[in-house]
Design a protein around this motif. Structure first.
Motif, mmCIF file in Angstrom:
data_model
loop_
_atom_site.group_PDB
_atom_site.id
_atom_site.type_symbol
_atom_site.label_atom_id
_atom_site.label_comp_id
_atom_site.label_asym_id
_atom_site.label_seq_id
_atom_site.Cartn_x
_atom_site.Cartn_y
_atom_site.Cartn_z
ATOM 1 N N LEU A 369 2.509 -4.666 2.355
ATOM 2 C CA LEU A 369 1.731 -3.458 2.106
ATOM 3 C C LEU A 369 2.431 -2.564 1.087
ATOM 4 O O LEU A 369 1.799 -1.999 0.186
ATOM 5 C CB LEU A 369 1.521 -2.717 3.440
ATOM 6 C CG LEU A 369 0.571 -1.515 3.404
ATOM 7 C CD1 LEU A 369 -0.805 -1.931 2.923
ATOM 8 C CD2 LEU A 369 0.474 -0.895 4.804
ATOM 9 N N ASN A 370 3.780 -2.475 1.192
ATOM 10 C CA ASN A 370 4.546 -1.674 0.234
ATOM 11 C C ASN A 370 4.453 -2.246 -1.173
ATOM 12 O O ASN A 370 4.380 -1.509 -2.155
ATOM 13 C CB ASN A 370 6.002 -1.575 0.668
ATOM 14 C CG ASN A 370 6.176 -0.676 1.893
ATOM 15 O OD1 ASN A 370 5.377 0.259 2.106
ATOM 16 N ND2 ASN A 370 7.189 -0.926 2.703
ATOM 17 N N ARG A 371 4.473 -3.588 -1.282
ATOM 18 C CA ARG A 371 4.349 -4.207 -2.612
ATOM 19 C C ARG A 371 2.993 -3.875 -3.229
ATOM 20 O O ARG A 371 2.879 -3.602 -4.425
ATOM 21 C CB ARG A 371 4.527 -5.737 -2.513
ATOM 22 C CG ARG A 371 5.970 -6.164 -2.359
ATOM 23 C CD ARG A 371 6.152 -7.640 -2.649
ATOM 24 N NE ARG A 371 5.430 -8.470 -1.684
ATOM 25 C CZ ARG A 371 5.930 -8.890 -0.531
ATOM 26 N NH1 ARG A 371 7.179 -8.549 -0.190
ATOM 27 N NH2 ARG A 371 5.220 -9.645 0.277
ATOM 28 N N LEU A 372 1.917 -3.963 -2.393
ATOM 29 C CA LEU A 372 0.586 -3.624 -2.909
ATOM 30 C C LEU A 372 0.520 -2.156 -3.332
ATOM 31 O O LEU A 372 -0.119 -1.796 -4.328
ATOM 32 C CB LEU A 372 -0.478 -3.910 -1.847
ATOM 33 C CG LEU A 372 -0.730 -5.407 -1.554
ATOM 34 C CD1 LEU A 372 -1.643 -5.552 -0.345
ATOM 35 C CD2 LEU A 372 -1.350 -6.077 -2.762
ATOM 36 N N LEU A 373 1.179 -1.253 -2.555
ATOM 37 C CA LEU A 373 1.181 0.163 -2.886
ATOM 38 C C LEU A 373 1.973 0.428 -4.160
ATOM 39 O O LEU A 373 1.591 1.255 -4.992
ATOM 40 C CB LEU A 373 1.759 0.972 -1.725
ATOM 41 C CG LEU A 373 0.880 1.009 -0.452
ATOM 42 C CD1 LEU A 373 1.614 1.701 0.676
ATOM 43 C CD2 LEU A 373 -0.449 1.710 -0.722
ATOM 44 N N ASN A 374 3.096 -0.297 -4.336
ATOM 45 C CA ASN A 374 3.874 -0.169 -5.575
ATOM 46 C C ASN A 374 3.046 -0.587 -6.767
ATOM 47 O O ASN A 374 3.168 -0.052 -7.873
ATOM 48 C CB ASN A 374 5.145 -1.004 -5.505
ATOM 49 C CG ASN A 374 6.152 -0.422 -4.517
ATOM 50 O OD1 ASN A 374 6.112 0.783 -4.228
ATOM 51 N ND2 ASN A 374 7.029 -1.261 -3.989
ATOM 52 N N HIS A 375 2.154 -1.564 -6.568
ATOM 53 C CA HIS A 375 1.269 -2.040 -7.659
ATOM 54 C C HIS A 375 0.326 -0.916 -8.110
ATOM 55 O O HIS A 375 -0.094 -0.878 -9.267
ATOM 56 C CB HIS A 375 0.467 -3.253 -7.168
ATOM 57 C CG HIS A 375 -0.492 -3.770 -8.192
ATOM 58 N ND1 HIS A 375 -0.078 -4.384 -9.357
ATOM 59 C CD2 HIS A 375 -1.852 -3.744 -8.221
ATOM 60 C CE1 HIS A 375 -1.131 -4.708 -10.076
ATOM 61 N NE2 HIS A 375 -2.233 -4.341 -9.403
ATOM 62 N N THR A 376 -0.019 -0.005 -7.167
ATOM 63 C CA THR A 376 -0.945 1.086 -7.515
ATOM 64 C C THR A 376 -0.197 2.344 -7.974
ATOM 65 O O THR A 376 -0.824 3.390 -8.157
ATOM 66 C CB THR A 376 -1.813 1.431 -6.295
ATOM 67 O OG1 THR A 376 -0.967 1.793 -5.191
ATOM 68 C CG2 THR A 376 -2.667 0.249 -5.897
ATOM 69 N N GLY A 377 1.100 2.237 -8.077
ATOM 70 C CA GLY A 377 1.866 3.383 -8.590
ATOM 71 C C GLY A 377 2.597 4.145 -7.531
ATOM 72 O O GLY A 377 3.265 5.141 -7.823
ATOM 73 N N VAL A 378 2.553 3.778 -6.233
ATOM 74 C CA VAL A 378 3.239 4.477 -5.148
ATOM 75 C C VAL A 378 4.608 3.855 -4.971
ATOM 76 O O VAL A 378 4.712 2.632 -4.768
ATOM 77 C CB VAL A 378 2.423 4.400 -3.834
ATOM 78 C CG1 VAL A 378 3.176 5.118 -2.717
ATOM 79 C CG2 VAL A 378 1.069 5.023 -4.040
ATOM 80 N N GLU A 379 5.692 4.643 -5.040
ATOM 81 C CA GLU A 379 7.040 4.095 -5.032
ATOM 82 C C GLU A 379 7.660 4.071 -3.639
ATOM 83 O O GLU A 379 8.481 3.232 -3.337
ATOM 84 C CB GLU A 379 7.928 4.910 -5.978
ATOM 85 C CG GLU A 379 7.457 4.832 -7.439
ATOM 86 C CD GLU A 379 8.347 5.631 -8.357
ATOM 87 O OE1 GLU A 379 9.273 6.309 -7.833
ATOM 88 O OE2 GLU A 379 8.117 5.590 -9.583
#
Length: 955
Positions: A369-379
């Motif tokens: 889930l964190n990897r997908l969020l990083n893909h959208t710009g969330v660090e």
């Protein structure tokens, strides 16, 4: 029999599939055609393919007698005489196929093929295959290759040897045949006609006669080594035999009596020694009986002591049994408690593993889930509620992108691209058609101009040729008359003329040329020069006429082809306007198609982006659901783990209580029966008691056995004593018993000498009987062998010889006579001037010149062209002789033209042109340029690079 078509693929220098169809033009109408091409191009490969398809043989391998293996691909080898060598190197498969008209009137097809393993160029060669089919009935013949080849011979009507003598002619053999000696003629006739059996018959008769004479000599030698005894000597031997038989009977009786006495002496000695031995054995058995009695008493005392000890340990045995029952009861509880404790511990370990795996799964889901969020710009990691807000924002962007791309798709559909592309293709074809029509119109105009020019030149050439031929005939008559005037016979006759005497030819008494021979010779040379000049000019004009006709036919063919193409193109036209209008419309269509393609590329790019956004949203939604479910599983697993750990603590306390009680009982039991169980103690006592009883019983049996042996020895000693007394009485009656061995030896030697003498006499008498019988058999055999040898000697005198030449010359004389009958029949069509004749009593040939009052001429006086005509007639005669009255409509000539001069070649061509009028289709294989030019229909073989050749049919 007629060849209809030849097809081949990948054989020698010819690569790919080629076809020579004699049923289609121009070969169908041509009575004679040439197979031309440079040396080594592959002309003879056509004839190899013909023979491969019909007989699985090739003419080029006919002289290969040495068996040598050649390298193929890899480590494989192939014999140099194997027909599969014809497969072109670097190819994986090839075939030869022939369509022919059989003797029954049906059309047949024979297909010969060869390939490499897995159809690869580096594969091993596979055995060649053969297929035969009736083209009229569609019937396919079945069977092995050998059976199919036999069936082909029946359909064709010719064997391979007959086929190569009937359809494939080689004149060089007959050119040699004309001028060879008698023995050489016989050998050539054997080879050409396949009648070598007469040589083998002559050699076989010679060999049979030699063998018969050797057999007679051998029988004589066998008779000479047999010896017979005279009658008087035979009677003396018979009397000696009777005396020796009587002596042998007396010697045998005396020897038997002496042997009986010797047996008595030896038996007495043996019985005395045996009596002494038995006495010693009886003393030993007495000592053994005493020892066994002592051991028996000891065994009985030991058994009594053992029973007393057993009664003393009975109280300890009873207490041990009671303790064993208590220990067994506690042992069952101990095992049950131990199993329950282990089961509880296993459940705890399993639950700990499940809890750990659930925690790891939860961690993995959070990381995804964190990897997908990083893909959208969330660090940084976020709560699930925040993730769901981001998910709703991404879905709104997705819907906007889908709507925009649907609008682009509507714009693409409004272009009508398929109709634009179709219109563009049609206009391009129409533009190319108009360009081709313009080019073909120009070509047609040029061809018509060239045809008009060639027609004028051809008419002029025909006129000039007619004038030259007319002049040539006049000069030829003058030349023939002049040639006869300078002949040897005419010169000799002219020298005999006298002034005032009448000429025997013309009757004139005036002889103007009698003294002017040099003037006549000069006049003949001038006429000969003028004749040769006229012949050369006529030939040159004729060659130019042939070339003009060929060029004219070629131009007419081109004009006809252009006319057909123009008509076809004009029928296919479209009403699309002029070329300028078509060009303008094509430019407009190109602009619209380019605009469509740019918009389509933009739609594709946006569609890919929409697909990626949709996949991202679906992945976020799935990961949020997965994380919630995994958190619930981790909480439940921890609660179950705590419950199981409490159960393990309770079971561990219960197991410790049971283990303490069991250890006390085991300590009390270990001091009784040395730690053994009651059953084991009783079993050990029983085993010991059984062992003591067995030992006691064994001791009793040993005592009985010794007593029985001792009784038996006493009985034997009594019987031996009686036998010794009897033998002592017999021994007293023998005189000089110590000399008996020497007396027996002397008697044996005397009997042996008598037997040897008797055997020698009997052997000589028996050999005499056998020799008489053998002599009678050999005499009968000699009579039979002599009768057979006389017959073979008479036959050998007539036709036998070591080299087969005697009968070969006789038989080939008849063959030659029959061959000349057929050859003269063909020669009458080729040249009316000559006939062939056999020199009486020999195999030599002579020529009858019909233009010279049937003058007999030697074959050495023939020119090159005349020799060719006669050789061709002989070859055709052999064709008729080998054909067995079979009509052969196809003929291939593969040799004989390269060494001819221009005049002889002209004569040969005229002969071949007359021969085709007999209804045969003639194929001439040659690289002679003039011959190829005179034959309009040709199968041309052209050399290309890499040793490859191509084949074309022109005419």
């Amino acid at each position: 029999m007629k060849i209809l078509a030849i097809r081949l693929k990948n054989l020698t220098s010819i690569e790919g599939a080629v076809e020579v169809d004699f049923t289609s033009e121009p070969l169908h109408s041509a009575g004679i055609f040439a197979i031309s091409g440079p040396t080594g191009a592959g002309k003879s490969t056509l004839l190899d393919a013909l023979c491969l398809a019909l007989y699985d043989k090739a003419p080029r391998f006919a002289s290969s007698a040495e068996s040598v293996n050649l390298a193929d691909v890899g480590d494989n080898q192939i014999n140099q005489s194997d027909v599969r060598n014809l497969l072109r190197r670097g190819t994986s498969d090839g075939y030869a196929e022939v369509d022919f008209l059989g003797i029954d009137g049906h059309r047949y097809r024979s297909h010969w093929s060869v390939r490499r393993t897995r159809n690869k160029v580096n594969g091993s060669l596979q055995p060649q295959a053969l297929e035969v089919k009736d083209l009229d009935t569609e019937k396919e013949y079945q069977g092995t290759k050998k059976e199919l080849l036999a069936q082909l011979v029946r359909l064709i009507g010719l064997t391979y040897e007959q086929f190569t003598r009937t359809v494939l002619l080689a004149q060089n053999d007959f050119a040699t045949f004309l001028k060879s000696k008698g023995a050489a003629k016989a050998e050539l006739l054997e080879k050409l006609t396949g009648t070598a059996v007469y040589s083998r018959i002559s050699q076989e008769i010679f060999a049979r006669n030699k063998a018969a004479q050797e057999e007679v000599t051998l029988v004589h030698n066998k008779m000479s080594v047999i010896e017979l005894i005279p009658e008087e000597e035979q009677l003396v031997l018979q009397k000696e035999k009777e005396l020796l038989v009587e002596k042998r009977v007396e010697g045998i009786k005396l020897l038997e009596e002496q042997n009986k006495q010797l047996n008595v002496v030896r038996s007495l000695k043996m019985q005395e020694e045996l009596q002494k031995k038995k006495q010693e054995e009886a003393q030993g058995e007495q000592v053994k009986l005493k020892g066994t009695m002592e051991r028996l008493v000891l065994q009985e005392e030991g058994l009594v002591r053992f029973k007393t000890q057993w009664e003393a340990i009975q109280p300890d045995l009873k207490k041990a049994r009671q303790l064993d029952v208590q220990i067994q009861s506690q042992q069952d509880g101990y095992v049950q408690a131990q199993q329950m404790l282990q089961a509880a511990r296993g459940q705890v370990a399993e639950q700990e593993k499940k809890t750990r795996m659930a925690a790891e799964h939860l961690q993995s889901s959070c990381q995804s889930l964190n990897r997908l969020l990083n893909h959208t710009g969330v660090e940084e990691p976020m709560q699930l509620e925040q993730v769901e807000i981001i998910l709703r924002q991404e879905e709104e962007k997705l819907n906007i992108g889908i709507k925009a791309n649907e609008e682009r798709l509507e714009r693409l559909n409004s272009f009508g691209y398929p109709s634009l592309a179709e219109e563009q293709v049609k206009l391009q074809k129409e533009w190319m058609r108009q360009q081709n029509i313009r080019q073909l119109t120009e070509t047609q105009a040029k061809a018509k101009t060239e045809i008009e020019r060639l027609e004028k030149e051809t008419a002029a050439c025909f006129k000039q040729l007619a004038e030259q031929e007319s002049a040539l005939k006049t000069i030829q008559r003058l030349y023939e008359n002049a040639r006869m005037a300078v002949g040897k016979d005419v010169k000799a006759l002219r020298r005999q003329l006298q002034e005032g005497e009448a000429c025997p030819v013309c009757g004139s008494t005036s002889h103007p040329y009698h003294r002017e021979q040099e003037v006549v010779d000069t006049l003949f040379k001038n006429i000969e020069l003028e004749y040769n000049t006229a012949v050369a000019a006529c030939r040159q004009t004729n060659n130019r006429s042939i070339a003009l006709q060929r060029d004219l036919a070629h131009q007419k063919t081109i004009e006809g082809q252009v006319r057909v193409q123009l008509a076809t193109l004009q029928k296919e036209g479209l009403d699309a306007g002029s070329a300028e209008q078509i060009q303008h419309r094509l430019e407009e269509l190109a602009r619209l198609i380019l605009e469509y393609r740019n918009l389509y590329a933009e739609w594709q790019h946006c569609d890919e982006a929409v697909k990626k956004m949709r996949a991202h949203c679906e992945a976020l939604r799935e990961n949020v659901s997965l994380c919630r479910l995994t958190m619930q599983k981790v909480s439940s697993a921890k609660e179950q783990l705590a419950t199981l750990q409490n159960v393990v603590t309770t079971e561990q306390k219960r197991f410790a209580t049971i283990e303490s009680t069991l250890n006390v009982l085991r300590q009390e039991r270990s001091v009784l029966l040395k730690g053994k169980s009651a059953d084991e103690a009783e079993a050990a006592v029983a085993r010991k008691e059984k062992e003591l009883n067995l030992a006691l019983e064994q001791a009793r049996k040993e005592v009985e056995s010794v007593q029985n042996r001792l009784s038996g020895l006493h009985g034997e000693m009594k019987q031996i004593a009686l036998a010794v007394e009897e033998l002592q009485e017999q021994h007293k009656q023998i005189e000089s018993p110590e000399q008996l061995p020497e007396t027996i030896r002397r008697q044996q030697d005397e009997n042996l000498n008598t037997e040897r003498s008797l055997s020698a006499i009997e052997a000589r008498l028996l050999q005499q009987i056998k020799n008489k019988a053998t002599m009678e058999m050999i005499a009968k055999e000699l009579s039979e062998k002599q009768s057979v040898a006389e017959r073979w000697a008479k036959l050998n005198k007539l036709i036998g010889s070591a080299d087969g030449a005697k009968f070969k010359v006789i038989a080939q004389s008849y063959t030659l006579n029959l061959l000349l009958l057929h050859a003269n029949k063909h020669l009458s069509y080729l040249s009316k001037r000559y006939k062939l004749q056999q020199v009486p009593g020999t195999l030599a040939l002579q020529v009858i010149d019909c233009d010279m009052c049937d003058e007999v001429r030697t074959v050495y006086s023939l020119s090159g062209g005349e020799s060719f005509l006669i050789s061709l007639a002989l070859a055709l005669g052999l064709s008729s002789l080998s054909g067995n009255n079979l009509k052969v409509e196809s003929l291939f000539i593969d040799e004989g033209f390269g060494s001819l001069d221009a005049e002889s070649l002209r004569t040969a061509m005229e002969a071949l042109e007359q021969l085709q009028m007999q209804g045969r289709k003639i194929g001439v294989i040659s690289h002679v340029q003039e011959m190829s030019e005179r034959i309009s229909v040709q199968v041309q073989v052209h050399k290309k690079v890499n040793g490859k050749s191509v084949l074309t049919v022109v005419g």
